[in-house]
Write an enzyme that holds these catalytic residues in place. Structure first.
Site, PDB file in Angstrom:
ATOM      1  N   CYS A 161      43.887  52.755  44.464  1.00  0.00           N
ATOM      2  CA  CYS A 161      44.972  51.947  43.893  1.00  0.00           C
ATOM      3  C   CYS A 161      46.060  52.794  43.241  1.00  0.00           C
ATOM      4  O   CYS A 161      47.211  52.379  43.126  1.00  0.00           O
ATOM      5  CB  CYS A 161      44.410  50.931  42.905  1.00  0.00           C
ATOM      6  SG  CYS A 161      43.643  51.651  41.442  1.00  0.00           S
ATOM      7  N   ASP A 199      40.626  44.624  37.947  1.00  0.00           N
ATOM      8  CA  ASP A 199      39.350  44.040  38.373  1.00  0.00           C
ATOM      9  C   ASP A 199      38.493  45.167  38.957  1.00  0.00           C
ATOM     10  O   ASP A 199      37.915  45.059  40.024  1.00  0.00           O
ATOM     11  CB  ASP A 199      39.607  42.927  39.403  1.00  0.00           C
ATOM     12  CG  ASP A 199      38.394  42.016  39.583  1.00  0.00           C
ATOM     13  OD1 ASP A 199      37.437  42.143  38.800  1.00  0.00           O
ATOM     14  OD2 ASP A 199      38.404  41.196  40.513  1.00  0.00           O
TER      15      ASP A 199
END
Lengths: 372, 372
Positions: free
Chosen positions: B259, B279
């Site tokens: 990410c 998350d």
């Protein structure tokens, strides 16, 4: 002080445990790795067992390590030692996982598993679910533990649930369990205003306390165990208020005796009630609907329906949602009752049970009565 | 097939275990009662251990019974045997309790406890709570178990929770966990309509699926583990719909990579978002807020706030309510962030965790900015 038991499971190709030579090889691998984690480990016993073998190693500070090989390809390792309360653990869950992974690599196992260390001899941390699963609670204190003439009565403190009443080693009700009482009474569905109500059991006082908020005409609570009420009054006042302290008010009274006595008395007097609550034992879990507990439950139901108004309801908790067989048996028994009854049910996750629980609302089946 | 381990704990007056003679007396009492419950029991090893002693008995069908006496007055009994799946247990919880009560009387112990039998070598029934308590789940099938380049990925089936994703032996999300996703996103509190959103992680697809129902302008989901998405798509479609199957729609896309790459790209482009969801891993439990996991988490937070609009929010799950130290450390780290942030939090009981969990909503502290 406690005894710490750390369990590790492995499965290997059964062929590797097929003969003594193979077993010795696996055991040697186990021992090599274990010695890195538990100092001064020496072999203390080597026992051939039907279906496998067991070796016992003893190490630092009296740590015992029992390793068992099963012919089916299963390997269990049990590590056990004594720990003072403020002493650092010899092996915590993290290091058990490291050991597991080390053994996994070294033994080339197919599956492995390490358990959260068991904190033994603390008495009061472990409770069963309705379907017999082991649940460790966050208990940090045993507040009360005595045997009454009827049952073992304990109160423990849970970090998340508050004080919890434990009867005969089963979690009964905790301060966090308002949802239990509200689902049992069907709050928001049933109307108790001006109604006459009997509670069978209910010694923790929570149901009586909540019912009184709904302005009933009168509530009789019939509880046999004085000790349960005494400790609930002391430790569960957040959920039972002062009803166990007072025992009697303008629209309620607690009668301390076998509930059948009052039920029979009311029957003779021809009295009829709006609601009867069965807040006694859970419905039993057994192979068939027979035995002392089932008989007791059916007797209670039959007696209750003799003193209920035609519009009256018998409200009760039943069992965990994971026990469908037990619930089915209960429903079958209900359908055998004379006069015939019908029922609705509701479900709630009960915090102190850590599972979903079913509640029943049983009433006369007037359709059937009309047919008769 | 499984190995059944039945544990019993007792505490006795330590004076009774003070010398070899006393220990022998207690052990003889133990052995006498145990022989009534486990046929053909014979003594196989008798070991003096630092701080006590251990005797190993072996009985019918290779049942081993390890009895250990600790100088402090504690006694542990571990019974272990192999059981085929459909075979009746040699000893269930009820008979363990009967044995416990028998030993309690015979040994005149002060406290005693029997445990629900452990069903070992089944791999996938036991999970930890956030505060390291042992919880047995109602798992009846392991549906998937493979190692990805990043983690161990399992899917098990629970009778009460449905399919459950397990990552590195920790319960992650189950079909019954809508409340988890709804609390994480603050459904009913936050307004996602027309908003631009990033999900960091979220490989189970549940958050993306629920967010898309709220008509966002665009959602980027950045998940590194292809395998997690593959198995979630297959086994958790009730909570993730078809988002993992499609991977891309008119207002969303899933980017399979670290990410940080996309975060850095967006940073360079000067892009600003409305919401970023963390998350990823839970906030760590450790003595102090340092180490690889804490650094990773802080790096993520710092990067996220570089691409959030002034009105933007970082939404994340944190840890169990029973880990106040870990949560406090997290809040302390938040307050150190530059530019300064403020936060709100919310709590929910997460079915598959069997405990309450905290969620954080973090935004720029504009009051502080105004002061600067």
């Amino acid at each position: 002080m406690s005894v710490q038991t750390i369990l590790l499971d492995f499965s290997v190709d059964p062929a590797r445990l097929g003969d003594e030579c193979g077993q010795r090889a696996v055991f040697d691998q186990l021992e090599t790795v274990l010695k890195d984690y538990i100092p001064n480990l020496v072999l203390s016993a080597d026992v051939k067992i039907d279906g496998g073998s067991l070796k016992l190693l003893v190490g630092k500070k009296g740590t015992s390590v029992s390793t068992r090989l099963f012919d089916q390809g299963l390997v269990t390792v049990n590590i056990e030692y004594y720990k003072e309360e403020n002493e650092a653990p010899l092996m915590d869950y993290k290091s058990a996982q490291v050991l597991e992974n080390q053994l996994k690599k070294y033994l080339s196992v197919t599956k492995s598993q390490s358990y959260i260390p068991l904190k033994r001899c603390l008495f009061g941390r472990y409770y069963p679910s309705s379907d017999n699963r082991l649940l460790e609670y966050d208990i940090d204190e045993v507040l009360f533990d005595e045997q009454s003439p009827f049952q073992r009565v304990q109160v423990v403190h849970s970090k998340s649930l508050g004080n919890m009443l434990v009867l005969d080693d089963l979690q009964n009700i905790a301060e966090a369990d308002l949802i239990y009482t509200e689902t049992l009474m069907g709050r928001g569905v049933e109307n108790y205003e001006g109604k006459e109500i009997i509670i069978l059991g209910g010694g923790d006082g929570a149901l009586l306390y909540e019912l009184l908020k709904e302005k009933p005409k009168y509530v009789w609570m019939l509880e046999i165990d004085e000790l349960v009420m005494k400790v609930s009054n002391k430790y569960l006042s957040t959920i039972c208020g002062d009803v166990l302290e007072k025992r009697k008010g303008k629209n309620y009274e607690i009668i301390v005796e076998d509930c059948m006595l009052t039920l029979n008395k009311f029957m003779k007097e021809g009295r009829k009630l709006d609601y009867i609550f069965g807040d006694l034992t859970d419905i039993p879990i057994s192979e068939s609907a027979c035995g002392e507990l089932w008989e007791f439950m059916i007797t209670i139901l039959e007696s209750a329906f003799k003193i209920l108004k035609p519009s009256g309801k018998f409200m009760t908790h039943a069992n965990g949602a994971n026990c469908p067989e037990s619930l089915k048996m209960y429903e079958e028994e209900l359908l055998k009752l004379k006069p015939p009854v019908k029922f609705t049910k509701s479900k709630a996750f009960v915090p102190s049970f850590l599972e979903e629980w079913w509640f029943y609302q049983i009433s006369f089946n007037t359709t059937d009565l009309g047919d008769a």
